[in-house]
Design a protein around this motif. Structure first.
Motif, PDB file in Angstrom:
ATOM      1  N   LEU B  26       9.799  -9.431  -0.343  1.00 50.45           N
ATOM      2  CA  LEU B  26       9.552  -8.013  -0.085  1.00 50.45           C
ATOM      3  C   LEU B  26       8.620  -7.809   1.099  1.00 50.45           C
ATOM      4  O   LEU B  26       7.674  -8.577   1.299  1.00 50.45           O
ATOM      5  CB  LEU B  26       8.928  -7.372  -1.331  1.00 50.45           C
ATOM      6  N   LEU B  41       6.642  -1.027  -1.206  1.00 46.27           N
ATOM      7  CA  LEU B  41       7.475  -2.233  -1.148  1.00 46.27           C
ATOM      8  C   LEU B  41       8.836  -1.889  -0.554  1.00 46.27           C
ATOM      9  O   LEU B  41       9.495  -0.936  -1.003  1.00 46.27           O
ATOM     10  CB  LEU B  41       7.656  -2.803  -2.544  1.00 46.27           C
ATOM     11  N   THR B  45      13.515  -4.341  -4.893  1.00 45.79           N
ATOM     12  CA  THR B  45      12.378  -4.369  -5.807  1.00 45.79           C
ATOM     13  C   THR B  45      12.781  -4.728  -7.230  1.00 45.79           C
ATOM     14  O   THR B  45      11.927  -4.826  -8.105  1.00 45.79           O
ATOM     15  CB  THR B  45      11.668  -3.002  -5.826  1.00 45.79           C
TER      16      THR B  45
END
Lengths: 336, 336, 336, 336
Positions: B26, B41, B45
């Motif tokens: 990420l 992020l 995810t």
């Protein structure tokens, strides 16, 4: 457009008309019906002034084929097309079951599934190598490596392999692929269709989520116009207002396409419903209404599949579906 | 996903978390809000176990952004994006009118129309060179020659040019094109989107006929994830059961997209309705509800256009539409 | 169906044809155009053999009006209908704003809202007394008591009142109601439409969620065929695959209906989008494209409304919408 | 909503909770599972503050049943409902074939068809007396006379009769009708549903053209909430963008409804497709996927039927369909 000539039309007159039509960029296919000659025009017939043609002495009548697809049209080719995939036939009474995982994930996975689905009676192996995902951040498939693994599974089981193409530049990677799939989202990627028209591989063409049957046939026509007549159509659900299923399986697409075209028609209940628990009943329905095949997602471990787990059957569930389909097909009397 | 850290979190702890997140593939974008640090992020995810992260001492809370688009998301980028096309701006209060014929047909035609629409106030010239046609037998556009003629019209008028791409292999032909259009049928041609993400040209991305707004944003995300953030969205009608119009203009897509994304939103009333007589009222509606631009088909001789004649305005009709739009925009108070 | 007679047709011949048509149950409306007489047939014209009529010497041609609605058809009645609600006019350039709560909840609520929307410029008051709710367990409205409260609000403000009927047996309760609304779910409740056709009250007929414009006009025709020509049509969103808005506002229904019919057309942005934040932009769009009115839900306390809170405006927000609509209407030049 | 109490909850505490719930207008149905007591709440549970209930000592957990239908919900009534129509059963393994003309046209016609469909194996006779027609000028059915003729046909053959109601005021005419049909257009005519809830007749409830499955179940709930639990659901095609068939048969509604509800599910391929030539394949599909019955239009002379001729089978064609359905049902192993 079909021009019906009067009986006893002189050859010279006919040749003059044929030359005029060729001059407009049209291909003319001549046939006979009773004692009339029929001229079937292939190409963009909008250049022909119908009322003018009708006034010609030699012309009995002009029928406009409203359907602008010619090569896919059952009117012109009444006999069912049978697509032959290295001996595995589909269409014209031959039924084919294409099974396998949404995505190829590993050698062990794909060969394991291939063996199980073959044992259950599947006739082709499916598996995604290039995956069209809505999100750029989602798993995009094993790509070239995935195709290599499919080829290994083919060698291990003898099953022809079916996998999706997303980019004409990838064609060199598809040499050992037996059936090239065009996904729903690319049904009107006309550049890709044209490129596939230049190959001679069987193409499995999926209907777009909001495309009419006639548009599906026009897209088949793009491939066929290029010279590749090995097209298999696939109904995989359309988009409607109903949220309970992922899409809505348009089951009447089967008799409708059989009426409109001579090409084989396959149903994909996995994508159409998005729910593994509905695959059994929808596959039975497809077999009962005369589909030429079904395409089913099977995964050794649906709960951990990298894509589309919720709609995948386990191999054991697939055994049950195959059993039932065999009985249904026997019941409706289509037993190839 | 946005992780809000507690105030006074130690640098060391934060770095440990950042490393762990990077290790999961990420990208982390750090910003501040009040006295909290926010970690945004970017990427897939789904690899993050939220409940675990929430249990960390340093974490105040974790907000899952259900929308899986990040770069296109207004939550992350509250300010309107203004796309700058060699000085012609669109978005953030700048309104742009893109006008021109469905297809480029000749030098005289395209330069003639370009001059007329410029005089009326259009800010960009549209014209199709590669045409996605449902039928393989229909006119497919002038292709490279068409682009050359557009470039001539650009030189003659100074208007930036907008034209559609159908195949990434054609990209070299688009060097002098100012805005590259992706048509509705290619909205989910992910390979094409990825290729365009590597360019730095503004992209006009049309919504597919049966695609949701979130899918449109995911397709924008494909382009943006490649590094090209110059995306203009276009609502051009969706497919419904209503047959009277060619498609149904989803006018609420304008406020909806403005809520969801910072990208500019353009409305194409010509394709949405398929009827020239509705363009005036639909363009007014688009201007009234805050669209950042409109895209209108204008043809010198609609009755003889090689494509889409019935939905094209004459230059005179276009003058009238421009007049009205100016008044409507003044009325709703958006006057750039 | 319109039969155009040749000039100088003898009276006797014409009478013979008229008698034959009457004998088939058709009403014949005679008019003149240039030096031709036109016979417009009203009723079920499928009983007429067109090819036979065309062969008659006196007949110039027969035009089938494909639209099976007659009284609602602009072809037969080119002039806009203006519905007059005790002096408040709608249609033919007269614009009407109908505002009020989804449900009548108390005397204080309805009179309070009525005063506020009147002050802002609304011309009629809406409020639900009988509520069609998807669930039998949800609040079904105050029924007869609700109507009584509406009548009180009417007395307090002078605003004509609009409320929905669900059952013809309730008609006696609607005596003091000025405009009777037929909801989307009852658009094809033909028995209710027939009963309303026997009244002389203005009817606000909402389009069903999946009904075509022609079906809407056929339902208007049911009312008009009974003798009540005071019909106001209402576009309130149709059902599509897009989940972000509750329904999809079909804004092109406005110019389309204006083309097909002479009846006034109102837009309801509250139900169409289901989101209060979209009402302002959608109301502006409706005004810009020529709608004859809008219908907006306004509630003193949306967060605690007994139904449809999320789509209701506060009176302050409504003030702002009215301001904007006035400016937009001035801009597009329709200022009654 | 289901509240699960902790084991060994004191009677007094439980009574206090029950009184509180009753005071909110909810009915409470108490049952046991393992050593827990379950309180199932029936009514509008939105009045209950779940988080408050969860904090009570005696409460183990609270499950919100997102489906707001209770009596129709399989969660609450896992066992299939079998509707008994004077000995003819449907549901729970009992399959029923309802056949007959769209409209009753004459005594000879309806008795003739009744005899033929009975001989072929149909278990109920359908026939329209009150016809909901889009146009006010189209044939509206024989009304009361039509019902009389149906009753004669019932006496002549012993077949129970099914016919549509459009107006609660007509109920006295339906005394000898065995199953009352609610048509698609009246699926959300809630006043009619409430009136039918007060009868004890079996109701055949057709899904609206644009209604979700959950809305269909909510409409069933309206009838059941009134005390009439004899509801048969009917899938008859939904509205989509596909024009080739009149509607789109949503075949996955069969397994979906079987998952959601215990009520029997019937498929009507005649209305779903609008084409007689598709009825055979669609009826087979329905039988294969587990429908509890089918409803088919049969007419002695489809070419001259007063309504819906193009979708009606001849009695000979119907014989063939019955043959095939029997084989398919045997194949899928549901043989009542």
């Amino acid at each position: 457009m079909i021009i019906t000539l009067k009986p006893h039309t002189e050859e010279e007159q006919k040749d003059q008309l044929m030359r005029w039509l060729s001059g407009r960029g049209l291909e003319v296919d001549v046939s006979e019906e009773d004692d009339h000659e029929l001229l079937r025009l292939i190409g963009d017939t909008s250049v022909v002034d119908v009322s003018m043609v009708e006034m010609l002495n030699m012309v009995q009548n002009v029928r406009k084929i409203s359907a602008p697809y010619k090569k896919a049209n059952r009117l012109f080719h009444p006999k069912d097309t049978v697509v032959d995939v290295h001996g595995t036939k589909i269409g014209g009474g031959y039924f084919s079951v294409i099974a396998g995982p949404c995505s190829v994930e590993s050698e062990e996975q794909i060969i394991g599934i291939a063996k199980r689905v073959k044992a259950a009676g599947a006739t082709m192996l499916r598996g995604g190598a290039f995956k069209p995902r809505t999100s750029p951040y989602a798993f995009q498939g094993m790509k070239a490596d995935g195709i290599e693994l499919l080829v290994k599974a083919k060698k291990a089981t003898g099953l022809p392999i079916v996998t999706e193409i997303m980019n004409e530049n990838h064609l060199p990677l598809f040499e050992e692929v037996d059936v090239i799939q065009v996904g729903a989202r690319n049904m009107q990627n006309f550049e890709l269709l044209k490129a596939l028209g230049k190959t001679r591989k069987p193409i499995l063409l999926k209907r777009g989520l909001a495309n009419t049957l006639k548009e599906l046939l026009m897209s088949a026509e793009y491939i066929m116009a290029g010279g590749n007549e090995n097209v298999i159509l696939c109904e995989r659900g359309i988009r409607t207002f109903e949220p309970y299923t992922r899409n809505t399986l348009d089951i009447s697409a089967v008799p409708a396409l059989h009426e409109l075209t001579h090409l084989p028609v396959v149903v994909d209940p996995s994508h159409a419903t998005g729910k593994a628990s509905f695959v059994d009943s929808m596959a039975s329905a497809a077999a009962a209404c005369g589909a030429d095949g079904i395409m089913i997602e099977v995964h050794n471990d649906p709960a951990h599949a990298l894509s589309d787990g919720p709609q995948s059957l386990t191999p054991d569930q697939f055994d049950g579906v195959m059993e039932k389909i065999r009985r249904v097909r026997a019941a409706v009397g289509t037993e190839n």
